[in-house]
Design a protein around this motif. Structure first.
Motif, PDB file in Angstrom:
ATOM      1  N   GLN A 229       0.827  -1.204   0.000  1.00 27.81           N
ATOM      2  CA  GLN A 229       0.000   0.000   0.000  1.00 27.81           C
ATOM      3  C   GLN A 229       0.857   1.248   0.000  1.00 27.81           C
ATOM      4  OE1 GLN A 229      -3.425  -0.084  -0.266  1.00 27.81           O
ATOM      5  NE2 GLN A 229      -3.060   2.081  -0.703  1.00 27.81           N
ATOM      6  N   ALA A 230       2.012   1.191   0.632  1.00 20.23           N
ATOM      7  CA  ALA A 230       2.918   2.341   0.656  1.00 20.23           C
ATOM      8  C   ALA A 230       3.345   2.730  -0.757  1.00 20.23           C
ATOM      9  CB  ALA A 230       4.140   2.013   1.516  1.00 20.23           C
ATOM     10  N   LYS A 231       3.515   1.740  -1.613  1.00 19.38           N
ATOM     11  CA  LYS A 231       3.900   2.031  -3.003  1.00 19.38           C
ATOM     12  C   LYS A 231       2.818   2.848  -3.704  1.00 19.38           C
ATOM     13  CE  LYS A 231       6.735  -2.137  -3.447  1.00 19.38           C
ATOM     14  NZ  LYS A 231       6.885  -3.459  -4.128  1.00 19.38           N
ATOM     15  N   TYR A 232       1.547   2.511  -3.452  1.00 19.69           N
ATOM     16  CA  TYR A 232       0.439   3.253  -4.047  1.00 19.69           C
ATOM     17  C   TYR A 232       0.410   4.693  -3.521  1.00 19.69           C
ATOM     18  CZ  TYR A 232      -1.570  -1.004  -6.049  1.00 19.69           C
ATOM     19  OH  TYR A 232      -1.780  -2.154  -6.788  1.00 19.69           O
ATOM     20  N   LEU A 233       0.648   4.852  -2.230  1.00 14.14           N
ATOM     21  CA  LEU A 233       0.623   6.198  -1.647  1.00 14.14           C
ATOM     22  C   LEU A 233       1.793   7.041  -2.145  1.00 14.14           C
ATOM     23  CD1 LEU A 233      -0.434   5.310   2.006  1.00 14.14           C
ATOM     24  CD2 LEU A 233      -1.799   6.523   0.287  1.00 14.14           C
ATOM     25  N   ARG A 234       2.915   6.401  -2.414  1.00 15.39           N
ATOM     26  CA  ARG A 234       4.046   7.132  -2.993  1.00 15.39           C
ATOM     27  C   ARG A 234       3.717   7.585  -4.408  1.00 15.39           C
ATOM     28  NH1 ARG A 234       7.478   2.569  -1.852  1.00 15.39           N
ATOM     29  NH2 ARG A 234       7.714   2.579   0.407  1.00 15.39           N
ATOM     30  N   ALA A 235       3.083   6.712  -5.160  1.00 15.41           N
ATOM     31  CA  ALA A 235       2.767   7.023  -6.559  1.00 15.41           C
ATOM     32  C   ALA A 235       1.673   8.074  -6.673  1.00 15.41           C
ATOM     33  CB  ALA A 235       2.346   5.751  -7.298  1.00 15.41           C
ATOM     34  N   LEU A 236       0.698   8.017  -5.758  1.00 18.19           N
ATOM     35  CA  LEU A 236      -0.420   8.954  -5.791  1.00 18.19           C
ATOM     36  C   LEU A 236      -0.672   9.480  -4.377  1.00 18.19           C
ATOM     37  CD1 LEU A 236      -2.454  10.097  -7.853  1.00 18.19           C
ATOM     38  CD2 LEU A 236      -4.052   8.324  -7.135  1.00 18.19           C
ATOM     39  N   PRO A 237       0.072  10.499  -3.956  1.00 20.37           N
ATOM     40  CA  PRO A 237      -0.051  11.023  -2.586  1.00 20.37           C
ATOM     41  C   PRO A 237      -1.466  11.499  -2.283  1.00 20.37           C
ATOM     42  CG  PRO A 237       1.927  11.882  -3.643  1.00 20.37           C
ATOM     43  CD  PRO A 237       1.132  11.186  -4.712  1.00 20.37           C
ATOM     44  N   TYR A 250       7.107  -1.577   7.071  1.00 24.34           N
ATOM     45  CA  TYR A 250       5.976  -0.672   6.910  1.00 24.34           C
ATOM     46  C   TYR A 250       6.495   0.750   6.713  1.00 24.34           C
ATOM     47  CZ  TYR A 250       6.918   0.515  11.805  1.00 24.34           C
ATOM     48  OH  TYR A 250       7.512   0.918  12.962  1.00 24.34           O
ATOM     49  N   SER A 251       5.582   1.638   6.385  1.00 26.00           N
ATOM     50  CA  SER A 251       5.895   3.062   6.264  1.00 26.00           C
ATOM     51  C   SER A 251       4.867   3.845   7.059  1.00 26.00           C
ATOM     52  CB  SER A 251       5.866   3.521   4.809  1.00 26.00           C
ATOM     53  OG  SER A 251       6.984   3.045   4.088  1.00 26.00           O
ATOM     54  N   ILE A 252       5.290   4.979   7.581  1.00 20.72           N
ATOM     55  CA  ILE A 252       4.365   5.897   8.228  1.00 20.72           C
ATOM     56  C   ILE A 252       4.293   7.160   7.382  1.00 20.72           C
ATOM     57  CG2 ILE A 252       3.921   7.353  10.252  1.00 20.72           C
ATOM     58  CD1 ILE A 252       5.219   5.211  11.963  1.00 20.72           C
ATOM     59  N   PHE A 253       3.088   7.502   6.965  1.00 21.07           N
ATOM     60  CA  PHE A 253       2.873   8.702   6.153  1.00 21.07           C
ATOM     61  C   PHE A 253       2.259   9.776   7.038  1.00 21.07           C
ATOM     62  CE2 PHE A 253       3.063   5.307   3.074  1.00 21.07           C
ATOM     63  CZ  PHE A 253       3.807   5.865   2.045  1.00 21.07           C
ATOM     64  N   ARG A 254       2.851  10.953   6.984  1.00 17.82           N
ATOM     65  CA  ARG A 254       2.381  12.068   7.814  1.00 17.82           C
ATOM     66  C   ARG A 254       1.841  13.195   6.930  1.00 17.82           C
ATOM     67  NH1 ARG A 254       3.985  10.827  12.876  1.00 17.82           N
ATOM     68  NH2 ARG A 254       5.785   9.424  13.089  1.00 17.82           N
ATOM     69  N   LEU A 268     -10.987   4.654   4.827  1.00 24.23           N
ATOM     70  CA  LEU A 268     -11.761   3.421   4.991  1.00 24.23           C
ATOM     71  C   LEU A 268     -11.652   2.525   3.759  1.00 24.23           C
ATOM     72  CD1 LEU A 268     -14.935   4.905   6.708  1.00 24.23           C
ATOM     73  CD2 LEU A 268     -13.463   3.119   7.689  1.00 24.23           C
ATOM     74  N   SER A 269     -11.484   3.127   2.584  1.00 24.09           N
ATOM     75  CA  SER A 269     -11.411   2.342   1.341  1.00 24.09           C
ATOM     76  C   SER A 269     -10.165   1.466   1.285  1.00 24.09           C
ATOM     77  CB  SER A 269     -11.439   3.272   0.131  1.00 24.09           C
ATOM     78  OG  SER A 269     -10.210   3.975  -0.010  1.00 24.09           O
ATOM     79  N   HIS A 270      -9.156   1.783   2.100  1.00 23.62           N
ATOM     80  CA  HIS A 270      -7.914   0.993   2.099  1.00 23.62           C
ATOM     81  C   HIS A 270      -8.009  -0.237   3.000  1.00 23.62           C
ATOM     82  CE1 HIS A 270      -5.608   3.783  -0.305  1.00 23.62           C
ATOM     83  NE2 HIS A 270      -5.987   4.788   0.456  1.00 23.62           N
ATOM     84  N   GLY A 271      -9.108  -0.355   3.738  1.00 20.90           N
ATOM     85  CA  GLY A 271      -9.317  -1.541   4.561  1.00 20.90           C
ATOM     86  C   GLY A 271      -8.210  -1.780   5.565  1.00 20.90           C
ATOM     87  N   SER A 272      -7.755  -3.036   5.639  1.00 18.28           N
ATOM     88  CA  SER A 272      -6.755  -3.421   6.641  1.00 18.28           C
ATOM     89  C   SER A 272      -5.322  -3.121   6.221  1.00 18.28           C
ATOM     90  CB  SER A 272      -6.875  -4.919   6.947  1.00 18.28           C
ATOM     91  OG  SER A 272      -6.630  -5.679   5.766  1.00 18.28           O
ATOM     92  N   SER A 273      -5.137  -2.541   5.044  1.00 23.90           N
ATOM     93  CA  SER A 273      -3.770  -2.285   4.562  1.00 23.90           C
ATOM     94  C   SER A 273      -3.162  -1.034   5.174  1.00 23.90           C
ATOM     95  CB  SER A 273      -3.753  -2.175   3.035  1.00 23.90           C
ATOM     96  OG  SER A 273      -4.526  -1.076   2.602  1.00 23.90           O
ATOM     97  N   ILE A 274      -3.982  -0.222   5.858  1.00 22.72           N
ATOM     98  CA  ILE A 274      -3.458   0.944   6.562  1.00 22.72           C
ATOM     99  C   ILE A 274      -4.033   0.998   7.977  1.00 22.72           C
ATOM    100  CG2 ILE A 274      -3.263   2.288   4.420  1.00 22.72           C
ATOM    101  CD1 ILE A 274      -5.603   4.014   5.557  1.00 22.72           C
TER     102      ILE A 274
END
Length: 309
Positions: A229-237, A250-254, A268-274
């Motif tokens: 999931q971190a890869k997706y957040l990096r690609a589309l902040p 894991y990664s922590i996004f602030r 909520l759409s990310h479910g258990s991945s975050i």
């Protein structure tokens, strides 16, 4: 304007943008290989007419670098203007690519964006003239349609495949957001308005994710994401304020954002991945929604057992 001429504009802008900078000779070579040329070179007069037409029609300037004798797309506006121009360039590039690939139409699947074709041009025209618009609106929160809504259209925004107009509703004395797909009977009035002094559309949702906002102060938000999931957040902040803290597994996004409905829906759409780490009230809201979801599934499960399904 002839569709073929617009397609030529799109081809020229896309070709120059993809090359970064290009000489007149190289552009002519590519032109002769295109579907528009019939194997003939691009006349110099036509080239300059296209440059003028692109500037007048699309608001994109093709500049000439006298030191390299190359042409390039000018990107010298504000950050907001550059974003709009890049969106236009990307849209035109895709439009040109799709239109020239009619033989593959069944294999090019596009997302449907409702509402834009019918009302967006009218609203943009009202914005250009600083004229109020009047319309009816069917909100998801109301049973009956509201008629005779009048607003000063400040700006438009697209989010999750829907177009929205944001403007001042003098009856409610506040800036409100309306989705174009829920509007009807849209008309441009004869009443003019003035944009508030110092109002910057880019700043209206600057502290928010999506199209909803509130009067809360922006807060520090932290979420923990698994590696995939971190890869997706990096690609589309989620937001321009996004910062990543890398860990082994894991990664922590602030972020610094307002706690809004759209943000909670996205998390909520990310479910258990975050996992929401902070602030505590946002974490509690997410946990509460997840508990309600589980309760709903439990009710369905119990109901199925009673009916024997």
């Amino acid at each position: 304007m002839a569709k073929n001429l617009i397609n030529k504009y799109i081809w020229m802008v896309d070709t120059i943008e993809r090359h970064g900078a290009i000489s007149r000779e190289r552009l002519n070579e590519l032109w002769m290989q295109s579907e528009f040329s019939n194997g003939n070179p691009l006349p110099r007069r036509s080239f300059y007419n296209y440059r003028t037409g692109i500037a007048d029609t699309l608001g994109i300037d093709i500049e000439f670098n006298q030191s390299t004798y190359e042409y390039y797309i000018a990107h010298d506006g504000t950050e907001s203007a550059n974003k709009r121009q890049q969106w236009l360039l990307d849209s035109m590039s895709i439009s040109g690519m799709v239109s020239s690939s009619a033989d593959l139409s069944s294999r090019i699947l596009l997302e449907y964006v409702p509402s834009a074709r019918e009302f967006l041009p009218m609203i943009i025209d009202a914005m250009r003239q600083n004229l109020r618009i009047k319309f009816s609106y069917k909100s998801y929160q109301r049973v009956n349609k509201q008629n005779g809504i009048v607003i000063d259209p400040y700006f438009v925004k697209i989010f999750n495949q829907l177009w929205y107009v944001i403007g001042y509703n003098s009856a409610d004395k506040k800036i409100k957001t309306y989705s174009l797909d829920r509007m009807s009977d849209v008309n441009i009035t004869d009443t003019t308005f003035k944009m508030p002094e110092g109002f910057v559309p880019d700043e209206f949702f600057a502290d928010c994710y999506g199209i909803t906002t509130n009067k809360d102060e922006p807060k520090r938000i932290a979420i923990k994401a698994e590696p995939t999931q971190a890869k997706y957040l990096r690609a589309l902040p989620l937001h321009p304020s996004q910062q990543e803290e890398l860990h082994d597994n894991y990664s922590i996004f602030r972020y610094k954002m307002r706690n809004t409905y759209d943000l909670r829906e996205r998390l909520l759409s990310h479910g258990s991945s975050i996992e929401v780490l902070e602030p505590p009230e946002l974490k509690a809201q997410i946990v509460d929604e997840l508990k309600k979801a589980i309760e709903n599934y439990d009710k369905i499960k119990k109901s199925s057992k009673k009916t024997g399904n």
